[in-house]
Design an enzyme around this catalytic site. Sequence first.
Site, short mmCIF file in Angstrom:
data_model
loop_
_atom_site.label_atom_id
_atom_site.label_comp_id
_atom_site.label_asym_id
_atom_site.label_seq_id
_atom_site.Cartn_x
_atom_site.Cartn_y
_atom_site.Cartn_z
N GLU A 122 -1.05 -8.08 5.34
CA GLU A 122 -0.77 -8.30 6.77
C GLU A 122 -2.01 -8.19 7.64
O GLU A 122 -1.96 -8.45 8.83
CB GLU A 122 0.31 -7.31 7.25
CG GLU A 122 -0.15 -5.89 7.53
CD GLU A 122 -0.43 -5.04 6.29
OE1 GLU A 122 -0.45 -5.59 5.16
OE2 GLU A 122 -0.67 -3.84 6.44
N CYS A 126 0.82 -1.21 0.00
CA CYS A 126 0.00 0.00 0.00
C CYS A 126 0.86 1.27 0.00
O CYS A 126 1.49 1.57 -1.00
CB CYS A 126 -1.01 -0.05 1.14
SG CYS A 126 -2.41 1.01 0.78
N HIS A 149 -3.29 -4.82 1.62
CA HIS A 149 -2.65 -5.11 2.91
C HIS A 149 -2.68 -6.62 3.19
O HIS A 149 -3.65 -7.10 3.79
CB HIS A 149 -3.40 -4.40 4.04
CG HIS A 149 -3.21 -2.93 4.08
ND1 HIS A 149 -2.31 -2.31 4.90
CD2 HIS A 149 -3.80 -1.95 3.37
CE1 HIS A 149 -2.35 -1.00 4.71
NE2 HIS A 149 -3.25 -0.75 3.79
N1 GLN Z 1 -3.59 6.48 0.83
C1 GLN Z 1 -2.33 6.19 1.46
C2 GLN Z 1 -1.20 7.00 0.82
O1 GLN Z 1 -1.41 7.73 -0.08
C3 GLN Z 1 -2.02 4.72 1.40
C4 GLN Z 1 -3.05 3.97 2.20
C5 GLN Z 1 -2.54 2.75 2.89
O2 GLN Z 1 -1.34 2.49 3.02
N2 GLN Z 1 -3.48 2.01 3.39
O3 GLN Z 1 -0.09 6.87 1.23
#
Ligand code: GLN
Length: 195
Positions: free
Chosen positions: A171, A78, A169
Amino acid sequence: MKIGVLALQGAVSEHIRLLTNSGAEAIEIKRADQLAEVDGLILPGGESTTMRRLIDKYQLFKPLREFGESGKPILGTCAGLILMAKTLSGEQDGHLGFIDMVVERNAFGRQRDSFEATLDVKGIAEKLTAVFIRAPLVKEVGPDVDILSEYNGEIVAVKQGSFLACSFHPELTDDARLHQAFIKMVAERPLLEAH
Ligand code: GLN
């Protein structure tokens, strides 16, 4: 073999838990000198802009770049995927720039802020439960990037050499297959280098 999780912000303990459950030794990385202790690194989810600010504050940018360039595997999830992209759409600069890809942040919009999907990740897992939270999407990849998974025709997991990244994610579930695949990448690297 030891794997570090960058522990400046975000979902750190969840990664440590899955790594440990999968038989790897896992430690939190907060300082540059700790990178020397680990054979692989996870950049967790969280907020990429905050994480970048903390990376700069704790003088981790160059050490992280060098860690990646040394060939030691890195997994980004992410926000971690965002940190690894060469290009971010609509923004002037990327961050660590490890993977030749264009990434759009918060690509699902407000309507689909967070959701779960079941995905196949090539060579790693079939029917993996993927949790997306304000997730980014990979809009374009360069010739050396392997697309590992797509969701509704959009790229959500990629690999380029020793770099692995996903928009979701892994995890936040009890399914450790993606972590196990990463542990295998870390374990096999010294063997690959011996050839
Ligand atoms: N929206 C977040 C970003 O721009 C990422 C979201 C996440 O890691 N769950 O960094």
